[in-house]
Design an enzyme around this catalytic site. Structure first.
Site, PDB file in Angstrom:
ATOM      1  N   TRP A 193       0.877  -1.209   0.206  1.00 51.44           N
ATOM      2  CA  TRP A 193      -0.585  -0.305   0.282  1.00 51.44           C
ATOM      3  C   TRP A 193       1.047   1.390   0.387  1.00 51.44           C
ATOM      4  CZ3 TRP A 193      -2.454   2.974   4.760  1.00 51.44           C
ATOM      5  CH2 TRP A 193      -2.964   3.879   4.339  1.00 51.44           C
ATOM      6  N   ASP A 274      -0.140  -5.166   9.470  1.00 56.28           N
ATOM      7  CA  ASP A 274      -0.773  -3.846   9.222  1.00 56.28           C
ATOM      8  C   ASP A 274      -2.129  -5.225   8.468  1.00 56.28           C
ATOM      9  OD1 ASP A 274      -2.912  -1.972   7.910  1.00 56.28           O
ATOM     10  OD2 ASP A 274      -1.454  -1.684   6.422  1.00 56.28           O
ATOM     11  N   LYS A 310     -13.010  -0.455   6.236  1.00 55.76           N
ATOM     12  CA  LYS A 310     -13.260  -1.246   5.485  1.00 55.76           C
ATOM     13  C   LYS A 310     -14.478  -2.453   6.196  1.00 55.76           C
ATOM     14  CE  LYS A 310     -10.094   0.402   3.172  1.00 55.76           C
ATOM     15  NZ  LYS A 310      -9.551   0.934   1.653  1.00 55.76           N
TER      16      LYS A 310
HETATM   17  N1  KET Z   1      -3.540  -0.525   5.220  1.00 55.57           N
HETATM   18  C1  KET Z   1      -3.270  -0.818   4.326  1.00 55.57           C
HETATM   19  C2  KET Z   1      -3.607  -1.727   3.894  1.00 55.57           C
HETATM   20  C3  KET Z   1      -4.912   0.063   3.327  1.00 55.57           C
HETATM   21  O1  KET Z   1      -4.714  -0.480   2.227  1.00 55.57           O
HETATM   22  C4  KET Z   1      -5.485   0.820   3.884  1.00 55.57           C
HETATM   23  C5  KET Z   1      -5.842   1.718   2.532  1.00 55.57           C
HETATM   24  C6  KET Z   1      -4.827   1.568   5.307  1.00 55.57           C
HETATM   25  C7  KET Z   1      -4.001   0.319   5.894  1.00 55.57           C
HETATM   26  C8  KET Z   1      -6.023   2.169   5.690  1.00 55.57           C
HETATM   27  O2  KET Z   1      -6.786   2.491   5.991  1.00 55.57           O
HETATM   28  P1  KET Z   1      -7.844   3.657   7.243  1.00 55.57           P
HETATM   29  O3  KET Z   1      -8.608   4.558   6.208  1.00 55.57           O
HETATM   30  O4  KET Z   1      -7.160   4.641   6.952  1.00 55.57           O
HETATM   31  O5  KET Z   1      -8.264   3.244   8.019  1.00 55.57           O
HETATM   32  N2  KET Z   1      -6.487   1.879   1.934  1.00 55.57           N
HETATM   33  C9  KET Z   1      -7.242   2.390   1.210  1.00 55.57           C
HETATM   34  C10 KET Z   1      -7.662   3.286   1.244  1.00 55.57           C
HETATM   35  C11 KET Z   1      -6.589   3.750   1.590  1.00 55.57           C
HETATM   36  O6  KET Z   1      -5.360   4.465   0.436  1.00 55.57           O
HETATM   37  O7  KET Z   1      -6.568   5.642   2.234  1.00 55.57           O
HETATM   38  C12 KET Z   1      -6.981   2.036  -0.939  1.00 55.57           C
HETATM   39  O8  KET Z   1      -6.131   1.636  -0.442  1.00 55.57           O
HETATM   40  O9  KET Z   1      -8.101   2.495  -1.196  1.00 55.57           O
END
Ligand code: KET
Length: 465
Positions: A193, A274, A310
């Site tokens: 990511w 993560d 999610k």
């Molecule tokens: N870790 C991973 C692997 C991840 O894909 C995301 C979010 C997050 C942490 C953090 O998400 P949060 O909303 O801070 O809990 N991924 C999606 C959104 C983004 O990029 O912020 C994505 O990859 O689309």
């Protein structure tokens, strides 16, 4: 941009005026240095106006922030901004990992609505939370991750602090690493990511990558991964996606996880998980926590960042946690105190709304089982469109290309193997918005749009190099 108007010279006042940090114009009674002024005029949009013996210098559009260049759009969240600006009716947003219904609408889970109703009925207040967050949330979030009966919970060996969702929790962990393990490296999968790198860079933590994805097999480069973890300096932090690896959708098998744990233990590394998709890989919250739990069962100390963006659809509520499993309750207490110390000057204390929702859903047996059912529905819908996309690609593509890798991937995404130029074609010609690494979010795809997406992929794959 700000405009500034400066009276430079008057008949009676000698003046020394700094227009910009690097330019000083000195003036004597009734006279001033025209050459210096002309020079400054060329450099900084200065205009002069004379009214007899009074000369006005007008500096227009001079910003103190002139040295700041334009940042590039975010590779993931920037895609949503571009999507909004597109007026084509065929447009599809497969950029950000956000769940949509079959009608491609955002989805608020029923259990979330029920939990919010409960909160309204109770008339709860909006006082500050303690720095570590809502106690009821911190308890249930650790239980959901490790299992309530897990000895690390019974023995109070977990330091849990509520974070600003997954990102904020990772950032807090990075700050802890920077402060208490100076010079220690974080190694992360290639690819990963994209924000992992930003988070560590901003926290001042050095990082490098281990091999993970093999484009030839469109699968896991397990040998490469193992040898790179072995080669990392002893005591490194190994960043691992607990389940549903983003962006590849390729997870190690249970046997491979065991081998990964073996090498990490051999090298005295510290696992740094993560977990942003618990429930989205298999549809089961417990199954998706099995990688973390198997490491914990070995008695390893480790870090786990959690997100409810999610699996509970709480994207904008910014709710998650950082958990540090320690070898003693005493160490956990000290770690927790330092996490709080790091959080206080960053954001003081976390928001309460999302924490209450999670505490209500996970802490209430009826709502919890309802959540699990909704979770399975969401994961199931994604599996359906994954299958339908594969079927459409296989039926339409006459080249004989094997698209079955799409079915082997899990979670919200499919890593299509399209390169940047091909991904650009997806967007520019087909109005399919996706990240430039070839990732599409299947959570943003409906059954009705599978054929269209297959046409776009086939065209981009075969006609753009
Ligand atoms: N870790 C991973 C692997 C991840 O894909 C995301 C979010 C997050 C942490 C953090 O998400 P949060 O909303 O801070 O809990 N991924 C999606 C959104 C983004 O990029 O912020 C994505 O990859 O689309």
């Amino acid at each position: 941009m700000a405009s500034t108007m400066i009276a430079l010279a008057s008949a009676s006042l000698p003046a020394s005026l700094s227009l910009r940090n690097n330019c000083k114009l000195k003036m004597k009674r009734g006279s001033f240095d025209h050459n210096a002024l002309l020079k400054e005029k060329r450099n900084s949009f200065i205009k002069t106006k004379s009214f007899g013996r009074l000369t006005m210098v007008v500096a227009v559009n001079v910003s103190r922030f002139e040295g700041i260049t334009m940042a590039p759009p975010d590779p993931i969240l920037g895609v949503s901004e571009a999507f909004k600006a597109d007026t084509n009716e065929m447009k599809l947003n497969l950029g950000v990992g956000a769940y949509r219904t079959e009608e491609l609408q955002p989805y608020v889970l029923n259990v979330v609505k029920k939990a919010e109703n409960l909160m309204l009925e109770r008339g709860e207040n909006k006082e500050y939370l303690p720095i570590e967050g809502l106690a009821a949330f911190n308890i249930v979030t650790a239980e959901l991750l490790f299992g309530a009966a897990n000895s690390v919970i019974q023995q109070q060996r977990v330091a849990t602090v509520q974070g600003l969702s997954g990102t904020g929790s990772l950032r807090l962990a990075a700050a802890l690493i920077e402060r208490y393990f100076p010079g220690a490296k974080v190694i992360m999968s290639s690819p990963t990511w994209g924000n992992h790198k930003n988070i560590l860079n901003d926290a001042g933590v050095p990082w490098s990558e281990y091999r993970y994805y093999d484009p030839k097999t469109v699968g896991l480069d397990f040998d490469g991964m193992i040898s790179d973890i072995k080669a990392a300096p002893e005591g490194s932090f190994v960043l691992l996606h607990g389940c549903a690896h983003n962006p590849t959708g390729i997870d190690p098998t249970p046997e491979q996880w065991e081998k990964i744990a073996d090498v990490i233990q051999e090298k005295n590394h510290i696992p740094f998980f993560d977990v942003a998709y618990q429930g989205f890989a298999s549809g089961s919250l417990d199954a998706d926590a099995s990688s973390v739990r198997s490491f914990v069962a070995r008695g390893m100390e480790l870090l786990v960042a959690q997100s409810y963006s999610k699996n509970l659809g709480l994207y904008a509520e910014r709710i998650g946690a950082i958990n540090v499993v320690c070898s003693s309750a005493d160490a956990a207490e000290r770690v927790k105190s330092q996490l709080k110390r790091l959080a206080r000057p960053m954001y003081s204390n976390p928001p309460i709304h999302g924490a209450r929702i999670v505490a209500n859903v996970v802490g209430n047996p009826a709502l919890f089982s309802e959540w699990k059912a909704e979770m399975e529905l969401m994961a199931g819908r994604i599996k359906n469109v994954r299958q339908k996309l594969y079927d459409s690609l296989s039926a339409k593509d006459k080249s004989g290309k094997d698209w079955s890798f799409i079915l082997k991937q899990i979670g919200m995404f499919s890593f299509t193997g399209l390169n940047k130029a091909q991904s650009d074609n997806m967007t520019n010609k087909w109005h399919v918005y996706m990240t430039k690494d070839g990732r599409v979010s299947l959570a943003g795809l409906s059954s009705a749009k599978c054929e269209y997406l297959a046409d776009a992929i086939i065209d981009s794959y075969h006609n753009v190099s």
